[in-house]
Enzyme design. Structure first.
Site, mmCIF file in Angstrom:
data_model
loop_
_atom_site.group_PDB
_atom_site.id
_atom_site.type_symbol
_atom_site.label_atom_id
_atom_site.label_comp_id
_atom_site.label_asym_id
_atom_site.label_seq_id
_atom_site.Cartn_x
_atom_site.Cartn_y
_atom_site.Cartn_z
ATOM 1 N N SER A 177 -31.497 -36.911 -31.397
ATOM 2 C CA SER A 177 -32.404 -37.828 -32.103
ATOM 3 C C SER A 177 -33.602 -38.205 -31.242
ATOM 4 O O SER A 177 -33.448 -38.468 -30.036
ATOM 5 C CB SER A 177 -31.675 -39.122 -32.471
ATOM 6 O OG SER A 177 -30.627 -38.865 -33.369
ATOM 7 N N ILE A 178 -34.768 -38.278 -31.849
ATOM 8 C CA ILE A 178 -35.954 -38.767 -31.144
ATOM 9 C C ILE A 178 -35.677 -40.183 -30.634
ATOM 10 O O ILE A 178 -36.029 -40.526 -29.500
ATOM 11 C CB ILE A 178 -37.190 -38.721 -32.073
ATOM 12 C CG1 ILE A 178 -37.577 -37.261 -32.348
ATOM 13 C CG2 ILE A 178 -38.364 -39.489 -31.457
ATOM 14 C CD1 ILE A 178 -38.658 -37.072 -33.409
ATOM 15 N N LYS A 204 -44.790 -41.270 -45.363
ATOM 16 C CA LYS A 204 -45.419 -41.447 -44.039
ATOM 17 C C LYS A 204 -46.844 -41.982 -44.182
ATOM 18 O O LYS A 204 -47.314 -42.735 -43.326
ATOM 19 C CB LYS A 204 -45.411 -40.140 -43.245
ATOM 20 C CG LYS A 204 -44.027 -39.672 -42.797
ATOM 21 C CD LYS A 204 -43.295 -40.677 -41.913
ATOM 22 C CE LYS A 204 -42.071 -40.045 -41.253
ATOM 23 N NZ LYS A 204 -41.265 -41.061 -40.510
ATOM 24 N N TYR A 260 -43.281 -30.751 -46.927
ATOM 25 C CA TYR A 260 -42.992 -32.123 -46.460
ATOM 26 C C TYR A 260 -43.019 -33.096 -47.644
ATOM 27 O O TYR A 260 -42.353 -34.131 -47.632
ATOM 28 C CB TYR A 260 -43.971 -32.525 -45.362
ATOM 29 C CG TYR A 260 -43.458 -33.662 -44.489
ATOM 30 C CD1 TYR A 260 -42.273 -33.531 -43.768
ATOM 31 C CD2 TYR A 260 -44.164 -34.858 -44.383
ATOM 32 C CE1 TYR A 260 -41.808 -34.554 -42.967
ATOM 33 C CE2 TYR A 260 -43.706 -35.889 -43.569
ATOM 34 C CZ TYR A 260 -42.531 -35.728 -42.867
ATOM 35 O OH TYR A 260 -42.079 -36.754 -42.076
ATOM 36 N N ILE A 290 -36.481 -44.105 -38.409
ATOM 37 C CA ILE A 290 -35.624 -43.957 -39.595
ATOM 38 C C ILE A 290 -36.427 -43.301 -40.708
ATOM 39 O O ILE A 290 -37.575 -43.681 -40.944
ATOM 40 C CB ILE A 290 -35.217 -45.359 -40.112
ATOM 41 C CG1 ILE A 290 -34.434 -46.140 -39.061
ATOM 42 C CG2 ILE A 290 -34.421 -45.253 -41.398
ATOM 43 C CD1 ILE A 290 -34.200 -47.585 -39.487
ATOM 44 N N THR A 343 -34.220 -31.770 -34.824
ATOM 45 C CA THR A 343 -33.228 -32.850 -34.886
ATOM 46 C C THR A 343 -32.292 -32.623 -36.073
ATOM 47 O O THR A 343 -32.471 -31.701 -36.859
ATOM 48 C CB THR A 343 -33.914 -34.208 -35.074
ATOM 49 O OG1 THR A 343 -34.599 -34.198 -36.323
ATOM 50 C CG2 THR A 343 -34.896 -34.515 -33.961
ATOM 51 N N VAL A 351 -30.776 -50.329 -43.824
ATOM 52 C CA VAL A 351 -32.045 -51.040 -44.054
ATOM 53 C C VAL A 351 -32.301 -51.356 -45.526
ATOM 54 O O VAL A 351 -33.233 -52.103 -45.838
ATOM 55 C CB VAL A 351 -33.273 -50.307 -43.452
ATOM 56 C CG1 VAL A 351 -33.210 -50.310 -41.929
ATOM 57 C CG2 VAL A 351 -33.412 -48.907 -44.004
ATOM 58 N N ALA A 388 -35.209 -38.705 -47.321
ATOM 59 C CA ALA A 388 -35.623 -38.231 -48.652
ATOM 60 C C ALA A 388 -34.556 -37.249 -49.106
ATOM 61 O O ALA A 388 -33.988 -36.541 -48.277
ATOM 62 C CB ALA A 388 -36.984 -37.556 -48.594
#
Ligand code: 1JT
Length: 258
Positions: A21-22, A165, A158, A95, A196, A68, A98
């Site tokens: 994970s980033i 985003k 995307y 976080i 990831t 969340v 989709a």
């Protein structure tokens, strides 16, 4: 050199799912810079992934459940930090979600539910976390989130995440303006593609990594450690004059036209 940059600072990291994970790369560098860290996980399966990683860090790092989409859980997280630490210096938001189907087909086929869910988890959650964190940021603070070029331009595939985003990047600016008078800075990192857990679910992702490595000015893919060192900059006093900013950490890919 950076080992004391975040001495006496406390922060919380949202979005560690596993060692790739980033958020985990960021957490390791923040910890190495002397920060005290808390972590959240969403669901029992991820708790089993996060806990062993966090146990490799020095100190006593709280690990708290947080979906969340449940405001009460978010409230509980910040109430817990308030009791433990009495204040908070930074938040890392890493976080996104989709539905897979909406990341593959035509954008015009995006489902209403997929669109709203992507917005709720990937974008609104930043606004929610910022609102809940701000009262604890008594000496000011820093908030950062992760974004991707697909939020600024149409990047095939995307799709609905790009729209989420775009909303996230706009929220960075509105939050920076709203929270700036309280000494809270709000920024984002626009990372190049990274292999990831989230990305591996995307068909054709390896092809995306290859195109970037071939075309990017630095002729390679970005390392998570490079994203993490930029995060350390954004969360430390080194960036005290920077807010409302999106920094591209993508080996230069974003600057190309063709
Ligand atoms: C999510 C996923 C958010 C993958 C993500 C993401 N942000 C970046 N990636 C990697 C990626 C994905 C695609 C892409 C480029 C990068 C998976 C589901 C959860 C949210 O296409 C050009 C599709």
């Amino acid at each position: 050199m950076t080992d004391q940059l975040l001495k006496d600072k406390t922060g919380i990291v949202f979005g560690v799912a596993n060692k790739r994970s980033i958020a985990w790369a960021i957490a390791k560098q923040l910890s190495g810079a002397g920060a005290k860290l808390a972590f959240t996980f969403q669901g029992e399966k991820l708790e089993g992934k996060v806990r062993p990683l966090v146990e490799t860090l020095p100190g006593d790092n709280p690990i708290l459940p947080c979906d969340v989409t449940r405001e009460a859980e978010v409230d509980q997280v910040f109430a817990d930090l308030g009791e433990r630490w009495g204040k908070l210096d930074f938040v890392v938001h890493s976080i996104a979600f989709a539905p897979k189907a909406d990341l593959e087909g035509r954008f015009s086929e995006t489902s209403r539910d997929g669109y709203l869910l992507a917005q709720e988890i990937s974008s609104y959650s930043l606004v929610l976390l910022a609102r809940k964190a701000a009262p604890l940021m008594k000496d000011g603070g820093a908030i950062m989130a992760m974004t991707y070029l697909g939020g600024e331009r149409a990047v095939k595939g995307y799709n609905v995440m790009g729209v989420a985003k775009a909303a996230l990047e706009s929220s960075i600016q509105y939050l920076a303006d709203d929270l700036g008078p309280q000494g809270i800075r709000v920024n984002a990192i626009s990372a190049g593609p990274v292999n990831t857990l989230a990305a591996r679910g995307v068909s054709g992702f390896t092809g995306i990594l290859d195109v970037v490595a071939e075309k990017a000015p630095l002729r390679r893919n970005v390392e998570t450690s490079e994203i993490a060192s930029t995060a350390l900059f954004l969360l430390s006093g080194m960036s005290s004059g920077v807010t409302g900013e999106v920094i591209h950490v993508d080996c230069g890919f974003h600057c190309l036209g063709l």
